[in-house]
Design an enzyme around this catalytic site. Sequence first.
Site, PDB file in Angstrom:
ATOM      1  N   GLN A 103       0.813  -1.214   0.000  1.00  0.00           N
ATOM      2  CA  GLN A 103       0.000   0.000   0.000  1.00  0.00           C
ATOM      3  C   GLN A 103       0.848   1.266   0.000  1.00  0.00           C
ATOM      4  O   GLN A 103       0.319   2.365   0.121  1.00  0.00           O
ATOM      5  CB  GLN A 103      -0.930  -0.011   1.222  1.00  0.00           C
ATOM      6  CG  GLN A 103      -1.939  -1.145   1.200  1.00  0.00           C
ATOM      7  CD  GLN A 103      -2.748  -1.248   2.476  1.00  0.00           C
ATOM      8  OE1 GLN A 103      -2.653  -0.405   3.370  1.00  0.00           O
ATOM      9  NE2 GLN A 103      -3.556  -2.287   2.583  1.00  0.00           N
ATOM     10  N   HIS A 139      -1.053  -0.071   5.723  1.00  0.00           N
ATOM     11  CA  HIS A 139      -1.611   0.825   6.743  1.00  0.00           C
ATOM     12  C   HIS A 139      -0.695   2.014   7.025  1.00  0.00           C
ATOM     13  O   HIS A 139      -0.338   2.297   8.161  1.00  0.00           O
ATOM     14  CB  HIS A 139      -1.905   0.047   8.042  1.00  0.00           C
ATOM     15  CG  HIS A 139      -3.026  -0.927   7.908  1.00  0.00           C
ATOM     16  ND1 HIS A 139      -3.590  -1.558   8.993  1.00  0.00           N
ATOM     17  CD2 HIS A 139      -3.684  -1.386   6.815  1.00  0.00           C
ATOM     18  CE1 HIS A 139      -4.553  -2.359   8.575  1.00  0.00           C
ATOM     19  NE2 HIS A 139      -4.622  -2.278   7.251  1.00  0.00           N
ATOM     20  N   GLU A 148     -15.212   3.610   9.571  1.00  0.00           N
ATOM     21  CA  GLU A 148     -15.792   4.649  10.416  1.00  0.00           C
ATOM     22  C   GLU A 148     -15.649   6.048   9.838  1.00  0.00           C
ATOM     23  O   GLU A 148     -14.678   6.348   9.139  1.00  0.00           O
ATOM     24  CB  GLU A 148     -15.106   4.652  11.792  1.00  0.00           C
ATOM     25  CG  GLU A 148     -15.251   3.381  12.588  1.00  0.00           C
ATOM     26  CD  GLU A 148     -14.588   3.483  13.949  1.00  0.00           C
ATOM     27  OE1 GLU A 148     -14.680   2.497  14.708  1.00  0.00           O
ATOM     28  OE2 GLU A 148     -13.978   4.530  14.264  1.00  0.00           O
ATOM     29  N   TYR A 174     -10.070   6.842  19.855  1.00  0.00           N
ATOM     30  CA  TYR A 174     -11.104   6.302  18.975  1.00  0.00           C
ATOM     31  C   TYR A 174     -11.198   4.779  19.026  1.00  0.00           C
ATOM     32  O   TYR A 174     -11.931   4.187  18.242  1.00  0.00           O
ATOM     33  CB  TYR A 174     -10.907   6.848  17.562  1.00  0.00           C
ATOM     34  CG  TYR A 174     -11.213   8.325  17.546  1.00  0.00           C
ATOM     35  CD1 TYR A 174     -12.470   8.796  17.211  1.00  0.00           C
ATOM     36  CD2 TYR A 174     -10.260   9.252  17.963  1.00  0.00           C
ATOM     37  CE1 TYR A 174     -12.772  10.160  17.254  1.00  0.00           C
ATOM     38  CE2 TYR A 174     -10.546  10.609  18.009  1.00  0.00           C
ATOM     39  CZ  TYR A 174     -11.802  11.056  17.659  1.00  0.00           C
ATOM     40  OH  TYR A 174     -12.094  12.400  17.737  1.00  0.00           O
ATOM     41  N   TYR A 201     -10.084 -10.590   9.275  1.00  0.00           N
ATOM     42  CA  TYR A 201     -10.256 -10.999   7.885  1.00  0.00           C
ATOM     43  C   TYR A 201     -10.529 -12.492   7.748  1.00  0.00           C
ATOM     44  O   TYR A 201     -11.219 -12.925   6.834  1.00  0.00           O
ATOM     45  CB  TYR A 201      -9.015 -10.624   7.071  1.00  0.00           C
ATOM     46  CG  TYR A 201      -8.874  -9.149   6.826  1.00  0.00           C
ATOM     47  CD1 TYR A 201      -9.783  -8.465   6.030  1.00  0.00           C
ATOM     48  CD2 TYR A 201      -7.833  -8.421   7.392  1.00  0.00           C
ATOM     49  CE1 TYR A 201      -9.671  -7.106   5.802  1.00  0.00           C
ATOM     50  CE2 TYR A 201      -7.702  -7.062   7.176  1.00  0.00           C
ATOM     51  CZ  TYR A 201      -8.619  -6.406   6.377  1.00  0.00           C
ATOM     52  OH  TYR A 201      -8.496  -5.054   6.167  1.00  0.00           O
TER      53      TYR A 201
END
Length: 490
Positions: free
Chosen positions: A203, A269, A363, A373, A384
């Site tokens: 990513q 991430h 979210e 949070y 997963y």
Amino acid sequence: MKKTSYLYTLLASAILGFSSCNSTISSSTSTSATTNAIAAATQATAPELDLAGVKAAYISYCSGCHGEELEAFADRKWKHGSTDEDLFKAIKHGYPDEGMPAFAETFSDEQLNGLVAYIQQGIKGIKAYDFGSEKTAEAVQQSEEQKFRLDTVATGLDVPWGMAFLPGGEMLITDRSGILYRLSKDRKLQTVEGAPKVLAQGQGGLLDVELHPDFAKNNILYLSYSAVKEEGGQTLSSTAVMRAKLNGNKLSEQKVIFEALPYSKTRHHYGSRLEFDKDGYLYISVGDRGNHDENPQDLARHAGKVHRIKDDGSIPSDNPFVNKQGAVASTFSYGHRNIQGMALHPQTGQVWTHEHGPRGGDEVNIAEKAKNYGWPVISYGINYNGTVLTELTKKEGMEQPLHYWVPSIGPSGMAFVTGSRYKNWEGDLMVGSLRFQFLSRLKMDGTKVLGEEKLLKNIGRVRDVKMGPDGYLYVAVETPGTIYRLVPVE
């Protein structure tokens, strides 16, 4: 609703691939419906999987990352090989450092072979989805309250990740491959020299771009990216932010003003959205880097946080943890998984975010000073591989989302609609979906989400959404690498 009932419903909805869900799961779900859903889930993973069963298992467990139509496999560079044996090994044992979980405890070898066959057969039939064909691009799109068409602004990109609008009608576009583009007024892509070195794996790559609030005077911009270094024989990476000056198609005065520590061997991430608030502070999202056990709740680590810095990289004196021993001084909020959407509310000036959950639990939040949070202590998602991550969805001292999705839509990019071009959309929140390949319109009343409308279905993986200074909405799509403008039609 009891925790177990909620978790059963969540597991069932994931298996059955429900296409949408409101911000809460109804407590009126009947026992028989839940039982049938669990039975379907069990059947979908039984050893005697038929084609329908294999497809259901793929959609439930794999499509969040690889697409329901296997589109993420198109033009894939097979780092670990593409044979049946390679795929079997990848699914069974995973590559955790790259964000690929192991499914050895989820599927039997026979079931894994069924998934491999399904994927291989599907890959043979993959064609690049061309939403920009004459059948769709010029066609009038009809939403609940607005007609519009798509204007193709840029093509030929790999993975357009971020957009920023220059004075005079030009645009900067980051490509995850590591290239920074300047799009001229006549819509020609030009490469900007001097972009940072990135680790374009998983990513990672060249990610967001943000202009200084006084860009028209100082030509300063900011780039977030996956920085790379070699250490102990390993290639490590982290989320970093470079400040630079744009001179024509060259960057100068490059300086790294933010670096998330510690560096990690994982390739996912990174988070990496950038946004300036009305006071001129720069907000930076950093994902948990795949280490949710340590990073998000540890104030001594950068990962899993929203950070706030001054435009030169220094720390505001009123940051919440400046005087807390051992805490990262740039931290503004924490307990985040992977924020890939950030936008300034046009009326309140608050910084809104959205973040990826695991399977379920994406979210929408407002980033507030010192707030926790909750990730991974509370979540509306599951692992997963189908196992339960946490039975808690609420806990004292941890924030509840303003809105969440089950199943996950894979949100990326977000923008509030401003101006008068789009009838009855003003104030609504637009969010891209990577997984389901649509543009989500969240109908807003203040900070309350009243409902959702799905626009541009099957357009491709929507990576970024921005309001342009011309009053139009712009959407960056990965497959194929294209940027569109939504043009209202009377």
